[in-house]
Design a protein around this motif. Structure first.
Motif, PDB file in Angstrom:
ATOM      1  N   SER A 123       0.838  -1.204   0.000  1.00 41.70           N
ATOM      2  CA  SER A 123       0.000   0.000   0.000  1.00 41.70           C
ATOM      3  C   SER A 123       0.873   1.255   0.000  1.00 41.70           C
ATOM      4  CB  SER A 123      -0.951   0.021   1.201  1.00 41.70           C
ATOM      5  OG  SER A 123      -1.824  -1.090   1.159  1.00 41.70           O
ATOM      6  N   SER A 124       1.871   1.242  -0.874  1.00 37.02           N
ATOM      7  CA  SER A 124       2.855   2.324  -0.946  1.00 37.02           C
ATOM      8  C   SER A 124       2.983   2.798  -2.380  1.00 37.02           C
ATOM      9  CB  SER A 124       4.211   1.828  -0.427  1.00 37.02           C
ATOM     10  OG  SER A 124       5.230   2.783  -0.635  1.00 37.02           O
ATOM     11  N   ASP A 125       3.535   3.993  -2.560  1.00 37.54           N
ATOM     12  CA  ASP A 125       3.795   4.491  -3.901  1.00 37.54           C
ATOM     13  C   ASP A 125       5.175   4.107  -4.405  1.00 37.54           C
ATOM     14  OD1 ASP A 125       5.245   6.057  -2.194  1.00 37.54           O
ATOM     15  OD2 ASP A 125       4.554   7.987  -2.971  1.00 37.54           O
ATOM     16  N   SER A 126       5.957   3.433  -3.569  1.00 36.92           N
ATOM     17  CA  SER A 126       7.315   3.040  -3.936  1.00 36.92           C
ATOM     18  C   SER A 126       7.666   1.727  -3.259  1.00 36.92           C
ATOM     19  CB  SER A 126       8.321   4.118  -3.510  1.00 36.92           C
ATOM     20  OG  SER A 126       9.643   3.616  -3.495  1.00 36.92           O
ATOM     21  N   ALA A 127       8.200   0.782  -4.024  1.00 43.73           N
ATOM     22  CA  ALA A 127       8.580  -0.514  -3.450  1.00 43.73           C
ATOM     23  C   ALA A 127       9.689  -0.355  -2.417  1.00 43.73           C
ATOM     24  CB  ALA A 127       9.012  -1.470  -4.561  1.00 43.73           C
ATOM     25  N   ALA A 128      10.786   0.294  -2.812  1.00 38.92           N
ATOM     26  CA  ALA A 128      11.943   0.416  -1.913  1.00 38.92           C
ATOM     27  C   ALA A 128      11.605   1.240  -0.676  1.00 38.92           C
ATOM     28  CB  ALA A 128      13.123   1.042  -2.658  1.00 38.92           C
ATOM     29  N   HIS A 129      10.949   2.374  -0.867  1.00 38.64           N
ATOM     30  CA  HIS A 129      10.642   3.224   0.282  1.00 38.64           C
ATOM     31  C   HIS A 129       9.519   2.641   1.130  1.00 38.64           C
ATOM     32  CE1 HIS A 129      12.977   6.166  -2.114  1.00 38.64           C
ATOM     33  NE2 HIS A 129      13.366   6.553  -0.917  1.00 38.64           N
ATOM     34  N   GLY A 130       8.620   1.901   0.507  1.00 35.19           N
ATOM     35  CA  GLY A 130       7.602   1.217   1.288  1.00 35.19           C
ATOM     36  C   GLY A 130       8.202   0.184   2.215  1.00 35.19           C
ATOM     37  N   LEU A 131       9.189  -0.564   1.720  1.00 41.27           N
ATOM     38  CA  LEU A 131       9.884  -1.556   2.552  1.00 41.27           C
ATOM     39  C   LEU A 131      10.676  -0.866   3.663  1.00 41.27           C
ATOM     40  CD1 LEU A 131      11.071  -3.904  -0.303  1.00 41.27           C
ATOM     41  CD2 LEU A 131       9.510  -4.555   1.547  1.00 41.27           C
ATOM     42  N   TYR A 132      11.321   0.248   3.326  1.00 36.58           N
ATOM     43  CA  TYR A 132      12.099   0.978   4.322  1.00 36.58           C
ATOM     44  C   TYR A 132      11.192   1.524   5.423  1.00 36.58           C
ATOM     45  CZ  TYR A 132      15.535   4.301   6.194  1.00 36.58           C
ATOM     46  OH  TYR A 132      16.385   4.996   7.019  1.00 36.58           O
ATOM     47  N   ARG A 133      10.064   2.088   5.027  1.00 36.87           N
ATOM     48  CA  ARG A 133       9.130   2.634   6.021  1.00 36.87           C
ATOM     49  C   ARG A 133       8.545   1.521   6.893  1.00 36.87           C
ATOM     50  NH1 ARG A 133       7.787   6.240   1.643  1.00 36.87           N
ATOM     51  NH2 ARG A 133       6.109   4.853   0.969  1.00 36.87           N
ATOM     52  N   LEU A 134       8.243   0.383   6.281  1.00 38.43           N
ATOM     53  CA  LEU A 134       7.732  -0.740   7.072  1.00 38.43           C
ATOM     54  C   LEU A 134       8.768  -1.169   8.103  1.00 38.43           C
ATOM     55  CD1 LEU A 134       5.681  -2.987   7.669  1.00 38.43           C
ATOM     56  CD2 LEU A 134       6.758  -4.332   5.837  1.00 38.43           C
ATOM     57  N   ALA A 135      10.013  -1.316   7.677  1.00 38.14           N
ATOM     58  CA  ALA A 135      11.069  -1.736   8.605  1.00 38.14           C
ATOM     59  C   ALA A 135      11.234  -0.738   9.744  1.00 38.14           C
ATOM     60  CB  ALA A 135      12.387  -1.902   7.848  1.00 38.14           C
ATOM     61  N   ARG A 136      11.205   0.556   9.422  1.00 32.96           N
ATOM     62  CA  ARG A 136      11.345   1.572  10.469  1.00 32.96           C
ATOM     63  C   ARG A 136      10.164   1.520  11.445  1.00 32.96           C
ATOM     64  NH1 ARG A 136      14.916   1.154   8.309  1.00 32.96           N
ATOM     65  NH2 ARG A 136      15.253   0.072  10.273  1.00 32.96           N
ATOM     66  N   SER A 137       8.972   1.290  10.925  1.00 33.97           N
ATOM     67  CA  SER A 137       7.800   1.252  11.795  1.00 33.97           C
ATOM     68  C   SER A 137       7.834   0.056  12.738  1.00 33.97           C
ATOM     69  CB  SER A 137       6.519   1.201  10.955  1.00 33.97           C
ATOM     70  OG  SER A 137       6.321  -0.080  10.365  1.00 33.97           O
ATOM     71  N   LEU A 138       8.556  -0.990  12.359  1.00 32.05           N
ATOM     72  CA  LEU A 138       8.641  -2.197  13.178  1.00 32.05           C
ATOM     73  C   LEU A 138       9.771  -2.130  14.196  1.00 32.05           C
ATOM     74  CD1 LEU A 138       8.108  -4.876  10.368  1.00 32.05           C
ATOM     75  CD2 LEU A 138       6.403  -3.990  11.982  1.00 32.05           C
ATOM     76  N   GLY A 139      10.622  -1.112  14.078  1.00 37.12           N
ATOM     77  CA  GLY A 139      11.719  -0.958  15.028  1.00 37.12           C
ATOM     78  C   GLY A 139      12.914  -1.851  14.774  1.00 37.12           C
ATOM     79  N   VAL A 140      13.063  -2.381  13.554  1.00 38.64           N
ATOM     80  CA  VAL A 140      14.222  -3.223  13.272  1.00 38.64           C
ATOM     81  C   VAL A 140      15.451  -2.335  13.090  1.00 38.64           C
ATOM     82  CG1 VAL A 140      12.710  -4.906  12.143  1.00 38.64           C
ATOM     83  CG2 VAL A 140      13.956  -3.244  10.759  1.00 38.64           C
ATOM     84  N   PRO A 141      16.652  -2.878  13.251  1.00 35.41           N
ATOM     85  CA  PRO A 141      17.862  -2.065  13.071  1.00 35.41           C
ATOM     86  C   PRO A 141      17.874  -1.389  11.706  1.00 35.41           C
ATOM     87  CG  PRO A 141      18.415  -4.174  14.063  1.00 35.41           C
ATOM     88  CD  PRO A 141      16.969  -4.258  13.676  1.00 35.41           C
ATOM     89  N   ALA A 142      18.386  -0.181  11.674  1.00 36.42           N
ATOM     90  CA  ALA A 142      18.367   0.592  10.432  1.00 36.42           C
ATOM     91  C   ALA A 142      19.548   0.270   9.532  1.00 36.42           C
ATOM     92  CB  ALA A 142      18.360   2.087  10.747  1.00 36.42           C
ATOM     93  N   GLY A 143      20.717  -0.052  10.128  1.00 35.77           N
ATOM     94  CA  GLY A 143      21.908  -0.210   9.312  1.00 35.77           C
ATOM     95  C   GLY A 143      22.749  -1.409   9.690  1.00 35.77           C
ATOM     96  N   LEU A 144      23.604  -1.798   8.771  1.00 36.22           N
ATOM     97  CA  LEU A 144      24.510  -2.923   9.020  1.00 36.22           C
ATOM     98  C   LEU A 144      25.468  -2.620  10.164  1.00 36.22           C
ATOM     99  CD1 LEU A 144      25.432  -3.857   5.323  1.00 36.22           C
ATOM    100  CD2 LEU A 144      23.819  -5.049   6.836  1.00 36.22           C
ATOM    101  N   LYS A 145      25.785  -1.357  10.355  1.00 34.30           N
ATOM    102  CA  LYS A 145      26.678  -0.970  11.455  1.00 34.30           C
ATOM    103  C   LYS A 145      26.116  -1.431  12.786  1.00 34.30           C
ATOM    104  CE  LYS A 145      28.972   3.114  13.408  1.00 34.30           C
ATOM    105  NZ  LYS A 145      29.145   4.590  13.270  1.00 34.30           N
ATOM    106  N   GLU A 146      24.800  -1.335  12.964  1.00 40.02           N
ATOM    107  CA  GLU A 146      24.157  -1.762  14.208  1.00 40.02           C
ATOM    108  C   GLU A 146      24.230  -3.272  14.403  1.00 40.02           C
ATOM    109  OE1 GLU A 146      20.223  -0.040  14.985  1.00 40.02           O
ATOM    110  OE2 GLU A 146      20.599   1.304  13.293  1.00 40.02           O
ATOM    111  N   LEU A 147      24.424  -4.018  13.325  1.00 41.91           N
ATOM    112  CA  LEU A 147      24.475  -5.478  13.403  1.00 41.91           C
ATOM    113  C   LEU A 147      25.886  -5.994  13.653  1.00 41.91           C
ATOM    114  CD1 LEU A 147      22.083  -6.413  10.450  1.00 41.91           C
ATOM    115  CD2 LEU A 147      21.527  -5.939  12.847  1.00 41.91           C
ATOM    116  N   GLY A 148      26.853  -5.081  13.695  1.00 39.98           N
ATOM    117  CA  GLY A 148      28.233  -5.495  13.955  1.00 39.98           C
ATOM    118  C   GLY A 148      29.097  -5.600  12.719  1.00 39.98           C
ATOM    119  N   MET A 149      28.603  -5.126  11.578  1.00 40.93           N
ATOM    120  CA  MET A 149      29.404  -5.161  10.355  1.00 40.93           C
ATOM    121  C   MET A 149      30.520  -4.135  10.438  1.00 40.93           C
ATOM    122  SD  MET A 149      29.832  -6.466   7.337  1.00 40.93           S
ATOM    123  CE  MET A 149      30.883  -6.070   5.927  1.00 40.93           C
TER     124      MET A 149
END
Length: 354
Positions: free
Chosen positions: A284-310
Motif C-alpha cells: 500500500s505504498s507508492d514506492s517498493a523500496a521506500h515502502g519496505l524501508y518505512r515498514l522496517a522503520r515502523s517495526l523498530g528493526v535495526p536501520a543499518g549494518l553498522k548496528e548489526l556489527g558489520m
C-alpha cells in the motif's frame, strides 16, 4: 499470457493452532519410529518437551543448531544421529534448526518434519545454505525438502516482537525476489504478492500486540507463502549479499535481510518495473523500496549494518565476494553500484538508486 514453467514442490502442510500434537501421527504416516529432534540452544526446553510428547518415538535430541549451518555443527549432529540410530529428523525452531535438518537429510537421505517457530520460510524450500571456513554456499536439491511442515500458530505467540519483525522482513525478501526472478511465473507471482500483503499487514499488529492470534496466523501464512516462492524460483542480488554478509562476517540472518532489502530493491528498481508495481501495491505504498524501508522503520528493526556489527572496513571485501560469484539479477552486478548499496545499508540511509 506468456509461456512459463512452474514445478510444484511435493510437501505436506499442516496449518492451524495446536497442530504440534499431530507430530506423532505424521511420523507414523511416514513410517518412522526413531526421531532425532533438532533445535538451537535457546529452544532446548521446547525440544525436550517435544521429546516427552513423542515418547519412545523420539530416540535423541540435539540442541546445538547454529546460524548459517556451520559444517562442524552438522558433523557433530551426524554423529549423534548415528549413535542414536535415528530413522527421521524433526526440526523445531527457525532457520538454524531447519537448516541443520536439511544438511543431515542431504547426508543421510532421512525424511524430515519441520516445525517452524519463526517466519523464516526455510522449511518450504529445497535450498540448503552451509558455512565452511567462513564462506557460505547454497545448493538447491529436492533431497533437502522436508516431507511434512507443521505450522502451529501457538508456537509463534512467544516470539518476541523484534524477532517477529526481522523474521517477517526476511520472509518478505523471499517473495520480493521471486517477483523479479529469471524464472518468475504467474503462479508464484500471485503467491508472492499475497505473502507480502499478509506480512505487511500482520507485522505492525504483532509489534503492538504480540498476543494477537489473528495477526500471528496471518504472518505465519505469509511466511509459508513467501517461503514457497523462494523454493520455486531463483534468488538474486539481495540473497547473494545476505549470504555473503552472514557467512563471511557472521551477521545475524534475519536482521541482515531486514536491513538490506530496501536497498537491494532500489538497486533493481529501474530494471524490474512490473515487480516494483506489485511490491508497492502489496505494501500500500507508492514506492517498493521506500515502502519496505518505512515498514522496517515502523517495526523498530535495526536501520543499518553498522548496528548489526558489520565492520566498515569489511565492505570492500563483501563487494569482492558478492561480485566474484553473483546470482542472476535483473540488473547487471556492478561493483561500484554494489559498493554504494552496501554503504547506504551500512549507515541506515533511506534507499536510493545506485
Amino acid at each position: 499470457m506468456e509461456a512459463f514453467v512452474y514445478t510444484a514442490l511435493p510437501v505436506r502442510v499442516i496449518f492451524g493452532a495446536g497442530t504440534l500434537t499431530r507430530t506423532g501421527e505424521e511420523l507414523a504416516t511416514l513410517g518412522c519410529g526413531r526421531a532425532l529432534v533438532l533445535s538451537t540452544p535457546e529452544q532446548e526446553e521446547a525440544a525436550h518437551a517435544l521429546k516427552e510428547r513423542l515418547g519412545s518415538t523420539c530416540v535423541a535430541v540435539f540442541t546445538q543448531a547454529a546460524m548459517h549451518t556451520p559444517v562442524e555443527v552438522t558433523a557433530r549432529a551426524l554423529e549423534r544421529l548415528k549413535v542414536a540410530g535415528a530413522d527421521c529428523l524433526v526440526a523445531l525452531g527457525g532457520g538454524s534448526a531447519i537448516g541443520l535438518a536439511k544438511a543431515l537429510a542431504l547426508r543421510t537421505g532421512l525424511p524430515q518434519i519441520a516445525i517452524p517457530t519463526t517466519y523464516a520460510g526455510s522449511e518450504a524450500t529445497p535450498i540448503l545454505g552451509q558455512t565452511d571456513s567462513g564462506v557460505k554456499t547454497t545448493q538447491r536439491t529436492p533431497d533437502v525438502l522436508p516431507e511434512v511442515i507443521i505450522y502451529d500458530v501457538d508456537l509463534t505467540l512467544t516470539l518476541p516482537p523484534l524477532l517477529s519483525a526481522t523474521s517477517g522482513m526476511n520472509a518478505i525478501a523471499h517473495a520480493v525476489e521471486a517477483l523479479y526472478a529469471r524464472d518468475a511465473n504467474p503462479v508464484i507471482s500471485l503467491l508472492a504478492e499475497q505473502g507480502i500483503t499478509a506480512l505487511a499487514r500482520a507485522l505492525p499488529r504483532i509489534v503492538s500486540n504480540p498476543g494477537d492470534i489473528d495477526a500471528r496466523s496471518d504472518a505465519l501464512f505469509g511466511a509459508w507463502a513467501c517461503g514457497t516462492c523462494l523454493g520455486a524460483v531463483g534468488m538474486s542480488v539481495h540473497h547473494k549479499l545476505c549470504h555473503t554478509l552472514g557467512g563471511s562476517f557472521d551477521l545475524p540472518h534475519a536482521p541482515t535481510h531486514a536491513v538490506l532489502l530496501p536497498h537491494a530493491v532500489a538497486y533493481n528498481a529501474g530494471h524490474a518495473p512490473d515487480a516494483m508495481v506489485r511490491i508497492a501495491r502489496a505494501l500500500s505504498s507508492d514506492s517498493a523500496a521506500h515502502g519496505l524501508y518505512r515498514l522496517a522503520r515502523s517495526l523498530g528493526v535495526p536501520a543499518g549494518l553498522k548496528e548489526l556489527g558489520m565492520p566498515e572496513a569489511g565492505l570492500d571485501d563483501a563487494v569482492r565476494l558478492a561480485v566474484a560469484a553473483p546470482y542472476w539479477n535483473p540488473r547487471p552486478i556492478e561493483a561500484a553500484g554494489i559498493r554504494r548499496l552496501l554503504d547506504n545499508a551500512f549507515h541506515g540511509r533511506s534507499p536510493a538508486t545506485v
